[in-house]
Design an enzyme around this catalytic site. Structure first.
Site, PDB file in Angstrom:
ATOM      1  N   ASP A 115      -0.095  14.322   0.617  1.00 37.49           N
ATOM      2  CA  ASP A 115       0.991  13.327   0.557  1.00 37.49           C
ATOM      3  C   ASP A 115       1.963  13.651  -0.578  1.00 37.49           C
ATOM      4  OD1 ASP A 115      -0.725  12.787  -1.531  1.00 37.49           O
ATOM      5  OD2 ASP A 115      -0.596  10.614  -1.325  1.00 37.49           O
ATOM      6  N   GLU A 116       2.082  14.923  -0.911  1.00 38.73           N
ATOM      7  CA  GLU A 116       2.945  15.349  -2.019  1.00 38.73           C
ATOM      8  C   GLU A 116       4.111  16.190  -1.500  1.00 38.73           C
ATOM      9  OE1 GLU A 116      -0.675  15.654  -5.284  1.00 38.73           O
ATOM     10  OE2 GLU A 116      -0.076  17.442  -4.142  1.00 38.73           O
TER      11      GLU A 116
END
Length: 196
Positions: free
Chosen positions: A139-140
Site C-alpha cells: 500500500d505504498e
C-alpha cells in the site's frame, strides 16, 4: 538478397512467366521460410516487450513498480545535475493508513479496488506538476515532481492528504482511510536514490 533481409515479410517474385519448375519451388520454399522467420521475429519482439513491461510495471495499477522507480529517479537526478534551473526534485513516499484492516476485513478484491482508486487519485494530483507516480509495493506509493521550494513540496503533500480524506466507495458503502507521507528533496536530503 535484399528482400530476404527486410524486417517485414515481402514475398520474392520472379520477373518471368510462371513455370512449374525447380526455381519456382525454390522461391516458394524461400517465401515460406522468410514468412516464418518474420512471424517468429514479430512474436519474439512482442514477447520481449511484454516481459519488459511486466518487469517495470505493477500489474494491478499499471503504475511503474519498485524496479522502475530507481531507474526513473536516477534519470531525474542526472537531469537535475545538468539543469541550470533553480528547481528541486521532490519525492513523496505515501503509505495508506488502515489498508491492512481493509484487506483483513473486506478481502483482497476490495483492497485491490482501494489500490486502483488510490493510483488514480495520485496520478490526478501530480499530473498538474508533470509528475511521476509509482507503486512502491503493498500500500505504498512514490510520487516525484519538480518544485521551487520545500514549501511547494509540502503543499502537494498536504493536498494529497486532503484527497485521501475523501471516502472510497466500495459496493455502496463508504470507507475512509487516509495516508501518511514522507517528503524529501534532492539534493538537500540525499545525493542518490538509495539515500533519498
Amino acid at each position: 538478397p535484399k528482400q530476404l533481409t527486410r524486417e517485414f515479410y515481402q514475398p520474392i517474385t520472379l520477373d518471368r512467366p510462371e513455370y512449374n519448375d525447380e526455381i519456382s519451388d525454390l522461391v516458394s520454399a524461400l517465401n515460406r521460410g522468410r514468412k516464418q522467420v518474420a512471424e517468429f521475429a514479430e512474436a519474439k519482439k512482442t514477447y520481449e516487450n511484454q516481459l519488459e513491461y511486466q518487469a517495470n510495471f505493477d500489474m494491478l495499477t499499471n503504475l511503474p513498480n519498485r524496479r522502475h522507480i530507481e531507474h526513473h529517479l536516477n534519470i531525474e537526478i542526472s537531469n537535475q545535475e545538468h539543469s541550470s534551473k533553480l528547481s528541486k526534485l521532490a519525492i513523496l513516499f505515501i503509505d495508506l493508513d488502515g489498508f491492512k484492516e481493509v484487506n483483513d476485513s473486506l478481502g483482497h478484491s476490495m483492497g485491490d479496488k482501494i489500490l486502483l482508486e488510490s493510483a488514480t487519485r495520485l496520478k490526478g494530483l501530480v499530473a498538474e506538476y508533470d509528475g511521476y507516480v509509482a507503486r512502491f509495493g503493498g500500500d505504498e506509493f512514490i510520487a516525484s515532481f519538480r518544485c521551487k521550494s520545500r514549501e511547494d513540496a509540502e503543499f502537494v503533500a498536504e493536498k494529497t492528504i486532503q484527497a485521501f480524506k475523501e471516502n472510497f466507495t466500495l459496493n455502496d458503502s463508504q470507507l475512509q482511510l487516509g495516508c501518511s507521507i514522507g517528503v524529501v528533496l534532492y539534493p538537500e536530503h540525499g545525493e542518490n536514490t538509495e539515500d533519498l
